[in-house]
Design a protein around this motif. Sequence first.
Motif, PDB file in Angstrom:
ATOM      1  N   VAL A  49       5.177 -12.129   2.416  1.00 29.16           N
ATOM      2  CA  VAL A  49       5.891 -11.429   1.338  1.00 29.16           C
ATOM      3  C   VAL A  49       4.964 -11.077   0.172  1.00 29.16           C
ATOM      4  O   VAL A  49       4.870  -9.902  -0.234  1.00 29.16           O
ATOM      5  CB  VAL A  49       7.101 -12.266   0.866  1.00 29.16           C
ATOM      6  N   PRO A  50       4.236 -12.039  -0.425  1.00 26.40           N
ATOM      7  CA  PRO A  50       3.353 -11.630  -1.540  1.00 26.40           C
ATOM      8  C   PRO A  50       2.202 -10.716  -1.094  1.00 26.40           C
ATOM      9  O   PRO A  50       1.791  -9.829  -1.843  1.00 26.40           O
ATOM     10  CB  PRO A  50       2.825 -12.961  -2.084  1.00 26.40           C
ATOM     11  N   ALA A  51       1.692 -10.911   0.128  1.00 27.36           N
ATOM     12  CA  ALA A  51       0.600 -10.057   0.578  1.00 27.36           C
ATOM     13  C   ALA A  51       1.065  -8.614   0.758  1.00 27.36           C
ATOM     14  O   ALA A  51       0.407  -7.665   0.313  1.00 27.36           O
ATOM     15  CB  ALA A  51       0.022 -10.591   1.890  1.00 27.36           C
ATOM     16  N   LEU A  52       2.227  -8.443   1.388  1.00 25.41           N
ATOM     17  CA  LEU A  52       2.753  -7.091   1.558  1.00 25.41           C
ATOM     18  C   LEU A  52       3.171  -6.484   0.218  1.00 25.41           C
ATOM     19  O   LEU A  52       3.079  -5.259   0.024  1.00 25.41           O
ATOM     20  CB  LEU A  52       3.932  -7.103   2.527  1.00 25.41           C
ATOM     21  N   ALA A  57       2.202  -2.324  -3.831  1.00 26.95           N
ATOM     22  CA  ALA A  57       1.877  -1.853  -5.188  1.00 26.95           C
ATOM     23  C   ALA A  57       0.810  -0.764  -5.136  1.00 26.95           C
ATOM     24  O   ALA A  57       0.887   0.249  -5.857  1.00 26.95           O
ATOM     25  CB  ALA A  57       1.410  -3.029  -6.042  1.00 26.95           C
ATOM     26  N   SER A  58      -0.188  -0.949  -4.276  1.00 30.31           N
ATOM     27  CA  SER A  58      -1.222   0.083  -4.143  1.00 30.31           C
ATOM     28  C   SER A  58      -0.650   1.368  -3.547  1.00 30.31           C
ATOM     29  O   SER A  58      -1.018   2.483  -3.956  1.00 30.31           O
ATOM     30  CB  SER A  58      -2.367  -0.431  -3.263  1.00 30.31           C
ATOM     31  N   VAL A  89      -8.454  -6.229  -8.954  1.00 27.43           N
ATOM     32  CA  VAL A  89      -7.412  -7.238  -9.170  1.00 27.43           C
ATOM     33  C   VAL A  89      -6.530  -7.356  -7.928  1.00 27.43           C
ATOM     34  O   VAL A  89      -6.169  -8.461  -7.495  1.00 27.43           O
ATOM     35  CB  VAL A  89      -6.582  -6.875 -10.409  1.00 27.43           C
ATOM     36  N   GLN A  90      -6.163  -6.220  -7.315  1.00 28.11           N
ATOM     37  CA  GLN A  90      -5.304  -6.252  -6.130  1.00 28.11           C
ATOM     38  C   GLN A  90      -6.003  -6.951  -4.969  1.00 28.11           C
ATOM     39  O   GLN A  90      -5.405  -7.766  -4.252  1.00 28.11           O
ATOM     40  CB  GLN A  90      -4.917  -4.815  -5.750  1.00 28.11           C
ATOM     41  N   LEU A  97      -4.431 -15.331  -1.913  1.00 29.79           N
ATOM     42  CA  LEU A  97      -3.384 -15.740  -0.966  1.00 29.79           C
ATOM     43  C   LEU A  97      -3.954 -16.165   0.376  1.00 29.79           C
ATOM     44  O   LEU A  97      -3.262 -16.828   1.164  1.00 29.79           O
ATOM     45  CB  LEU A  97      -2.405 -14.586  -0.747  1.00 29.79           C
ATOM     46  N   THR A  98      -5.205 -15.807   0.658  1.00 26.83           N
ATOM     47  CA  THR A  98      -5.743 -16.027   2.009  1.00 26.83           C
ATOM     48  C   THR A  98      -7.084 -16.759   1.998  1.00 26.83           C
ATOM     49  O   THR A  98      -7.985 -16.430   2.770  1.00 26.83           O
ATOM     50  CB  THR A  98      -5.910 -14.678   2.734  1.00 26.83           C
TER      51      THR A  98
END
Length: 434
Positions: A49-52, A57-58, A89-90, A97-98
């Motif tokens: 979820v946070p990765a996607l 956002a991009s 930042v992205q 996260l990884t």
Amino acid sequence: MLLPRLLTDIGRPGVRVQTVVLLRWAAIAGQLLALLVVGLGLGFPLPWVPALAAIAASIALNLGLTALYRPGDRLDGRAALVHLGYDLVQLSALLYLTGGLSNPFVVLMLVPVTISATLLSARATVVLLAAALVLLAALWRWHLPLPWGPGAAMALPPVYSLGILVAVGFSMGFLAFYAWQVSAEGRRRQAALIATQAALDRETRMGALGSLAAAAAHELGGPLGTITLIARDLRDALNADPALGPDVRLLLQEALRCRDILTGISERAEADDPFPELPLPALLREVVAQYEPTRVPVELRYGWAPGGGPVVRRGPELLHGLSNILSNALRHAAAGIRVESGDAADLIWIRISDDGPGFPPDLLPKLGEPFLGPSISGSGSTGLGIFIATTLLERTGARLSFANRAEGGAQVDIRWVRSDIEAGPAAVEPAPRP
């Protein structure tokens, strides 16, 4: 206070919106592919979820740029810096996260900084490099575990992670500096080429203006002659008239003055009209004559009989290239300049030498390249004049070499393959090769 001043100075140069959009689409595709391969292909657990959300956002930002701007629009340096900062930042969020610096894709942090060094100013690159180093340090200190197999954990020793931080940071600084140097050299060369073309175009327009003036003088001669004849008839008829006599005499006087002006323009234009071909000694005398009287004597030497010598094509590149080199020699000569020329079986050569201080030894390998910055020769020169001369002469097929004479002074050797410059038969008495 330092950061606002840096941001104020960034401004230009900018980058096209289409370039930013295409680069970000490439990054989005790579990020999605990596997540699918690691999460679905290898079966490693991922925070989907946070990765996607970070990738979404991009995507939203790219769609907004496409809707708000046309592909040919440009972002100024400040806006481009903000977009590259967002990409950093992205990417840092995905790395957090990884696994942080344990993730092998940490090398992608080099990309935005390298792009900035290529497209933006040095100040913008310094700002982005500092932000990237801060983000790297944060990823070294804070991050989620690296995705690994069920029931297993992958954790690098802190010292090894610190080594990755140092390696990526140094690589980032080196690549940024290297890319900026290469792009700056390209920009300097492009600016010098533009200056060369502008100078050549100006001289071409001046030559065309002379021919146009001659044609205009000839064309206007007929109507002006008619006006003169009518003015003379009016003067003979109304010369005694107290009201019209003075005006008629003034009209005839001005018509005769116009005729003299046009005659002078025609004579000057025809005198300056270049011959398309002429012997090399005559061309050298023409180049030297435009500087007479000179500060120091210019000695012409060639090994042909009077009226001899190879017949060469007289073009603006050849004239202005030789003029620039002679002008440089006149600026630095102490007591005299020597212009020599000769030919051999397959080449024609010219040598221009002076008795001045010579070329600075550390600049000899760079001569012929544009410096276009503060003088590094100590003479106030930026190297643009020699660069223009080299570029113009190389257009005629010439090869130039710069050296310092053993007895003191500078020397420029210019050589052509005979077929590149010769327009007629060579002289009977060739001079030896220098």
